[in-house]
Write a protein that holds these residues in place. Sequence first.
Motif, PDB file in Angstrom:
ATOM      1  N   MET A  33      -4.307   4.486  -8.431  1.00 19.03           N
ATOM      2  CA  MET A  33      -3.593   5.156  -9.523  1.00 19.03           C
ATOM      3  C   MET A  33      -2.086   5.134  -9.265  1.00 19.03           C
ATOM      4  O   MET A  33      -1.309   4.681 -10.108  1.00 19.03           O
ATOM      5  N   LYS A  34      -1.680   5.588  -8.116  1.00 20.22           N
ATOM      6  CA  LYS A  34      -0.255   5.675  -7.795  1.00 20.22           C
ATOM      7  C   LYS A  34       0.410   4.309  -7.741  1.00 20.22           C
ATOM      8  O   LYS A  34       1.500   4.116  -8.296  1.00 20.22           O
ATOM      9  N   PHE A  35      -0.233   3.356  -7.064  1.00 23.62           N
ATOM     10  CA  PHE A  35       0.413   2.065  -6.807  1.00 23.62           C
ATOM     11  C   PHE A  35       0.115   1.000  -7.846  1.00 23.62           C
ATOM     12  O   PHE A  35       0.553  -0.143  -7.725  1.00 23.62           O
ATOM     13  N   GLY A  36      -0.653   1.339  -8.884  1.00 20.36           N
ATOM     14  CA  GLY A  36      -0.847   0.419  -9.993  1.00 20.36           C
ATOM     15  C   GLY A  36      -1.962  -0.586  -9.847  1.00 20.36           C
ATOM     16  O   GLY A  36      -2.099  -1.481 -10.685  1.00 20.36           O
ATOM     17  N   ASP A  37      -2.769  -0.478  -8.778  1.00 20.51           N
ATOM     18  CA  ASP A  37      -3.898  -1.409  -8.630  1.00 20.51           C
ATOM     19  C   ASP A  37      -4.920  -1.203  -9.742  1.00 20.51           C
ATOM     20  O   ASP A  37      -5.629  -2.136 -10.135  1.00 20.51           O
ATOM     21  N   ILE A  38      -5.025   0.015 -10.216  1.00 18.05           N
ATOM     22  CA  ILE A  38      -5.883   0.324 -11.368  1.00 18.05           C
ATOM     23  C   ILE A  38      -5.060   0.085 -12.631  1.00 18.05           C
ATOM     24  O   ILE A  38      -4.013   0.708 -12.819  1.00 18.05           O
ATOM     25  N   PRO A  39      -5.490  -0.814 -13.512  1.00 14.81           N
ATOM     26  CA  PRO A  39      -4.692  -1.113 -14.717  1.00 14.81           C
ATOM     27  C   PRO A  39      -4.721   0.032 -15.725  1.00 14.81           C
ATOM     28  O   PRO A  39      -5.630   0.864 -15.721  1.00 14.81           O
ATOM     29  N   ASP A  40      -3.730   0.065 -16.569  1.00 14.01           N
ATOM     30  CA  ASP A  40      -3.659   1.105 -17.615  1.00 14.01           C
ATOM     31  C   ASP A  40      -4.912   1.107 -18.480  1.00 14.01           C
ATOM     32  O   ASP A  40      -5.376   2.174 -18.906  1.00 14.01           O
TER      33      ASP A  40
END
Length: 244
Positions: free
Chosen positions: A98-105
């Motif tokens: 979540m924090k580092f953007g590995d999970i896409p929007d």
Amino acid sequence: MLFVIHLCSLMAAVVMAEGDVMLPYHPQNTAFHPQRRVTSAKSLVTMLLLKENKKLADKLEQVKLDSELSNLALQTKLEALEMKIETRPRSTRCYMGMKFGDIPDSAITASSQVDVKHSPARARLDTEMTGDNFRGGWAASTPVSDEWIQVDLGSSLPIAGVILQGRSDMNEWVKTYKVQCDSVTIQEYGVDKIFIGNTDRDTKVVGKFHHPLKCQIVRIVPVSFQVHVTLRFELISGKCFDEY
């Protein structure tokens, strides 16, 4: 075959060096001693075999040494890599994206949102307000306790818990909440577990599970809140269960 030829050549060379191979046999010829020649040949064969065996033994020992050195080098590299991994910040090792953007929007959805400025993608941990276009957290359209926000990890992964924050640009946060793992609410003593949330807008509060759970979809369901249903969050990897 090559070894036999080599052996015969060496034997011939040694015998000729002794100076007695060219003498013809004659009973009075004292320089020709069959028994001595046989003994000498046997000794030569024994010597050559010992020499060849020693060469093979030396080669085998070198192979063993090279193998041990190779294994030692590999072990050293692995230990260095493990140490490097372990010395990384806990957030880098344990946060699930979540924090580092590995999970896409696109993998972050919610029951509702006030507007695009308060979209589910704004629910990433440590998100800050960006101008007037993006606010510092996800905010549901209504201040009621049946709103929710969830993340789809794409596959079932071990999760140790969640980290919750309030909204960064206003004094709004979730006080208590429930967590669902693939539509099943986590329970404690036979009833839905109520996790303790925030008391301010920025402090990170950990909601740890009793043990790592394998989930693909993790849903946070606010129960009580300060002013409005709004939050930021992160998921903790199951491998870091003992670190929280």
